[in-house]
Design a protein around this motif. Structure first.
Motif, mmCIF file in Angstrom:
data_model
loop_
_atom_site.group_PDB
_atom_site.id
_atom_site.type_symbol
_atom_site.label_atom_id
_atom_site.label_comp_id
_atom_site.label_asym_id
_atom_site.label_seq_id
_atom_site.Cartn_x
_atom_site.Cartn_y
_atom_site.Cartn_z
ATOM 1 N N ASP A 73 18.190 46.297 49.526
ATOM 2 C CA ASP A 73 19.264 47.120 50.117
ATOM 3 C C ASP A 73 20.519 46.277 50.339
ATOM 4 O O ASP A 73 21.640 46.734 50.089
ATOM 5 N N VAL A 74 20.335 45.035 50.803
ATOM 6 C CA VAL A 74 21.500 44.157 51.020
ATOM 7 C C VAL A 74 22.149 43.825 49.678
ATOM 8 O O VAL A 74 23.376 43.879 49.524
ATOM 9 N N LEU A 75 21.305 43.511 48.687
ATOM 10 C CA LEU A 75 21.860 43.109 47.390
ATOM 11 C C LEU A 75 22.452 44.301 46.624
ATOM 12 O O LEU A 75 23.361 44.119 45.807
ATOM 13 N N ASP A 76 21.967 45.505 46.905
ATOM 14 C CA ASP A 76 22.644 46.693 46.333
ATOM 15 C C ASP A 76 24.096 46.716 46.804
ATOM 16 O O ASP A 76 25.000 47.095 46.047
ATOM 17 N N ARG A 77 24.298 46.316 48.055
ATOM 18 C CA ARG A 77 25.681 46.288 48.562
ATOM 19 C C ARG A 77 26.484 45.202 47.840
ATOM 20 O O ARG A 77 27.682 45.336 47.619
ATOM 21 N N MET A 78 25.806 44.117 47.453
ATOM 22 C CA MET A 78 26.504 43.081 46.676
ATOM 23 C C MET A 78 26.934 43.656 45.316
ATOM 24 O O MET A 78 28.060 43.425 44.857
ATOM 25 N N VAL A 79 26.040 44.393 44.681
ATOM 26 C CA VAL A 79 26.390 45.017 43.392
ATOM 27 C C VAL A 79 27.631 45.884 43.567
ATOM 28 O O VAL A 79 28.586 45.793 42.779
ATOM 29 N N ALA A 80 27.639 46.707 44.615
ATOM 30 C CA ALA A 80 28.778 47.613 44.828
ATOM 31 C C ALA A 80 30.055 46.817 45.103
ATOM 32 O O ALA A 80 31.124 47.142 44.566
ATOM 33 N N ALA A 81 29.937 45.766 45.920
ATOM 34 C CA ALA A 81 31.127 44.967 46.265
ATOM 35 C C ALA A 81 31.675 44.271 45.025
ATOM 36 O O ALA A 81 32.894 44.163 44.843
ATOM 37 N N LEU A 82 30.791 43.809 44.155
ATOM 38 C CA LEU A 82 31.251 43.137 42.933
ATOM 39 C C LEU A 82 31.867 44.150 41.969
ATOM 40 O O LEU A 82 32.891 43.878 41.339
ATOM 41 N N ARG A 83 31.223 45.322 41.865
ATOM 42 C CA ARG A 83 31.776 46.346 40.944
ATOM 43 C C ARG A 83 33.172 46.733 41.386
ATOM 44 O O ARG A 83 34.065 46.946 40.554
ATOM 45 N N ALA A 84 33.380 46.799 42.694
ATOM 46 C CA ALA A 84 34.710 47.188 43.205
ATOM 47 C C ALA A 84 35.757 46.138 42.861
ATOM 48 O O ALA A 84 36.952 46.439 42.836
ATOM 49 N N ARG A 85 35.314 44.905 42.617
ATOM 50 C CA ARG A 85 36.261 43.816 42.310
ATOM 51 C C ARG A 85 36.255 43.419 40.836
ATOM 52 O O ARG A 85 36.796 42.376 40.470
ATOM 53 N N GLN A 86 35.598 44.209 40.008
ATOM 54 C CA GLN A 86 35.390 43.820 38.603
ATOM 55 C C GLN A 86 36.690 43.408 37.893
ATOM 56 O O GLN A 86 36.723 42.387 37.210
ATOM 57 N N ALA A 87 37.739 44.192 38.086
ATOM 58 C CA ALA A 87 39.002 43.895 37.381
ATOM 59 C C ALA A 87 39.584 42.572 37.881
ATOM 60 O O ALA A 87 40.099 41.763 37.084
ATOM 61 N N ASP A 88 39.485 42.330 39.183
ATOM 62 C CA ASP A 88 40.013 41.077 39.745
ATOM 63 C C ASP A 88 39.199 39.876 39.261
ATOM 64 O O ASP A 88 39.754 38.809 38.976
ATOM 65 N N ILE A 89 37.883 40.041 39.194
ATOM 66 C CA ILE A 89 37.044 38.932 38.732
ATOM 67 C C ILE A 89 37.389 38.602 37.277
ATOM 68 O O ILE A 89 37.504 37.433 36.885
ATOM 69 N N ALA A 90 37.596 39.646 36.475
ATOM 70 C CA ALA A 90 37.966 39.422 35.063
ATOM 71 C C ALA A 90 39.305 38.686 34.975
ATOM 72 O O ALA A 90 39.456 37.741 34.189
ATOM 73 N N ALA A 91 40.258 39.094 35.799
ATOM 74 C CA ALA A 91 41.581 38.431 35.763
ATOM 75 C C ALA A 91 41.440 36.962 36.160
ATOM 76 O O ALA A 91 42.097 36.079 35.583
ATOM 77 N N LEU A 92 40.564 36.691 37.127
ATOM 78 C CA LEU A 92 40.325 35.299 37.524
ATOM 79 C C LEU A 92 39.752 34.503 36.348
ATOM 80 O O LEU A 92 40.196 33.389 36.061
ATOM 81 N N ILE A 93 38.772 35.070 35.672
ATOM 82 C CA ILE A 93 38.094 34.319 34.597
ATOM 83 C C ILE A 93 39.051 34.072 33.422
ATOM 84 O O ILE A 93 39.033 32.994 32.819
ATOM 85 N N VAL A 94 39.885 35.038 33.135
ATOM 86 C CA VAL A 94 40.881 34.822 32.078
ATOM 87 C C VAL A 94 41.754 33.619 32.434
ATOM 88 O O VAL A 94 42.070 32.782 31.575
#
Ligand code: NAD
Length: 495
Positions: A73-94
């Motif tokens: 249940d806690v890690l499901d929230r991690m999945v959601a938090a990461l999905r919400a930041r997907q575009a930002d994470i991609a911009a960081l990696i670029v």
């Protein structure tokens, strides 16, 4: 424009955002050499504090005692938090890695988050095994009445885990440690590559948001000496590492005096076998496509192209034609298909191997230098060598750049022999019109995975890892959690 997450100036220890004792160090964009941020640098006392926090959270905290469902249940929230930041994470990696946008969005960001979701699913199904009843001889009284009993096998979190990762797929590599280790109930200290600190530090924000118990995930930065502390401290039970072969060997040695479990995902020099009956255009397009992924900075990329001599000229022509379509540049431009190497040191290594290839008598088919008009950034050409023999350094060593070695062969047996003539054993590929023969050849190749006719499967369900000097252990797949678990057998009598 500020790159997402590069304003993070603190380490994450025991649930706190802690100012670094080592100050801050500039992190640069390899495509522009511009500073994207000043990342915190941990001192050894802070690595020590992070280990102490992880140990305490393991020995006294609720995390290891929680059920899989509760952790899920806690890690499901991690999945959601990461999905919400997907575009930002991609911009960081670029900006941090320089990787092209298509690969970044899919392979660097979306897939790893999906893998986390699949780890959670597997974890929720991870139940104790109840073994069949067994009859055993009477050890106390030979010939006396036999005993009858059963066994339940439970799985428990392994303990405190040090996770040390490389730079090329930084978010993926970090999440590939965090997901299964936390789901299994371990606590951990994560240390990323100094080239890509933000892809790890961002998890501090995520931990706050999802309410992860303090000390369960700690994030420190630094280089070799901080990594060494994480491998030698007696409070650490296990080291999981993704990086180069040489550092992997050092880590094993460093972990030996305290007998830690060591899980290693290391380098590769994978072979793609193109049989005489293969679709030459398709095989050449795939070979060039793979080699250009992240400018060749991928562990599993087939960098040795074993091509049947009857079709080798056609393959060379096709591969050269496809290579001409690669657009090299700053991946902030979505049309760019290949970015730079991570640093000048990596470009120097690639150029050293190109010189070795020429000196050894291999034929330079394309590339071999630096792309014109790209004076800033650590760019290199897409390079192909033909007439390579497998004993050359360019065929034996992991170059970690977009350099392909075309090696001729005349029979299936010879192709398999060349593919296996490597100290590595990570991945492989076979292209053929005869899928059954290809499958039989895949069985003979000593690598952790083989892609037949472009098969990709999905890593969420298939284990990935190395034979030989490519590593020890597996990531992904149905048994992923086992790397981070102890098995305990509880025996009981019946009657
Ligand atoms: P690297 O081995 O140079 O560094 C990896 C990490 O180890 C970094 O965080 C570094 O600071 C740390 N480190 C260095 N020396 C250490 C020591 N003595 N003790 C503890 N930590 C130490 O790797 P890299 O150049 O960042 O990454 C590229 C390598 O990773 C390639 O060889 C590639 O094939 C491999 N890789 C493997 C996989 C896989 O799944 N098999 C995936 C990605 C990358």
């Amino acid at each position: 424009m500020t790159v997402p997450f590069t304003d993070i100036a603190t380490l994450y220890i025991d649930g706190q955002h802690v100012a670094p004792q080592g100050g801050h160090e500039a992190v640069i964009n390899p495509a522009t050499e511009a500073v994207i941020g000043h990342a915190p640098v941990a001192e050894s006392a802070q690595v020590d504090a992070a280990i102490a926090a992880a140990r305490s959270a393991f020995d006294h905290g609720p995390w290891p005692q929680m059920t899989m469902d509760e952790r899920g249940d806690v890690l499901d929230r991690m999945v959601a938090a990461l999905r919400a930041r997907q575009a930002d994470i991609a911009a960081l990696i670029v900006a941090e890695v320089g990787c092209a946008q298509g690969i970044t969005h899919l392979m660097q960001v979306a897939n790893p988050i999906n893998h986390l979701a699949s780890t959670i699913r597997y974890g929720r199904r991870d139940e104790a095994d109840r073994l069949p009843i067994d009859i055993t001889p009477n050890m106390m009284m030979p010939g006396g009445p036999q005993s009858i009993g059963g066994t339940t096998v439970v799985r428990e979190p392994f303990g405190v885990v040090s996770a040390i990762t490389g730079y090329n797929f930084p978010f993926l590599l970090n999440l590939a440690k965090i997901g299964p280790a936390l789901m299994a109930g371990c606590t951990m200290v994560l240390k990323p590559s100094p080239f890509t600190p933000y892809s790890a530090l961002l998890f501090g924000q995520i931990c706050d948001e999802i309410g992860l118990t303090a000390g369960v995930l700690n994030i420190v930065t630094g280089g070799t000496s901080e990594g060494q502390l994480l491998c030698t401290d007696p409070r650490v039970d296990m080291v999981t590492f993704t990086g180069s072969e040489g550092v992997g060997a050092s880590i094993m040695a460093q972990a030996a005096p305290t007998l830690k479990k060591v899980h290693l995902e290391l380098g590769g020099k994978s072979a793609m076998i193109v049989r005489h009956d293969a679709d030459v255009q398709r095989a050449a397009a795939m070979a060039v496509g793979f080699l250009s992924v992240n400018a060749g900075q991928g562990c599993a990329i087939p960098t040795r192209l074993l091509v049947h001599n009857s079709i080798r000229p056609a393959f060379v022509a096709a591969a050269t034609a496809f290579a001409a379509h690669i657009r090299i540049g700053n991946a902030s431009n979505p049309d760019v298909t290949m970015g730079p190497l991570i640093r000048e040191s990596q470009r120097a290594k690639v150029e050293h191997y190109i010189a070795l290839g020429k000196a050894a008598g291999a034929t330079l088919v394309c590339g071999g230098g630096r792309p014109a008009g790209l004076d800033q950034g650590f760019f290199t050409d897409f390079t192909l060598f033909d007439n390579v023999t497998n004993d050359m350094a360019i065929a034996q060593d992991e170059i970690f750049g977009p350099v392909g070695c075309i090696i001729g062969f005349d029979s299936d047996d010879e192709a398999v022999q060349i593919a296996n003539d490597s100290r590595y054993g990570l991945n492989g590929a076979i292209e053929t019109a005869d899928a059954a023969t290809g499958y039989a050849m895949a069985m003979r190749i000593r690598t952790g995975s083989v892609a037949l006719n472009g098969g990709t499967g999905t890593m969420s369900f298939a284990p990935i890892g190395g034979y030989k000097r490519s590593g020890i252990g597996r990531e992904y797949g149905p048994h992923w959690l086992r790397e981070y678990q102890h098995e305990k057998s509880v025996f009981y009598p019946i009657g």
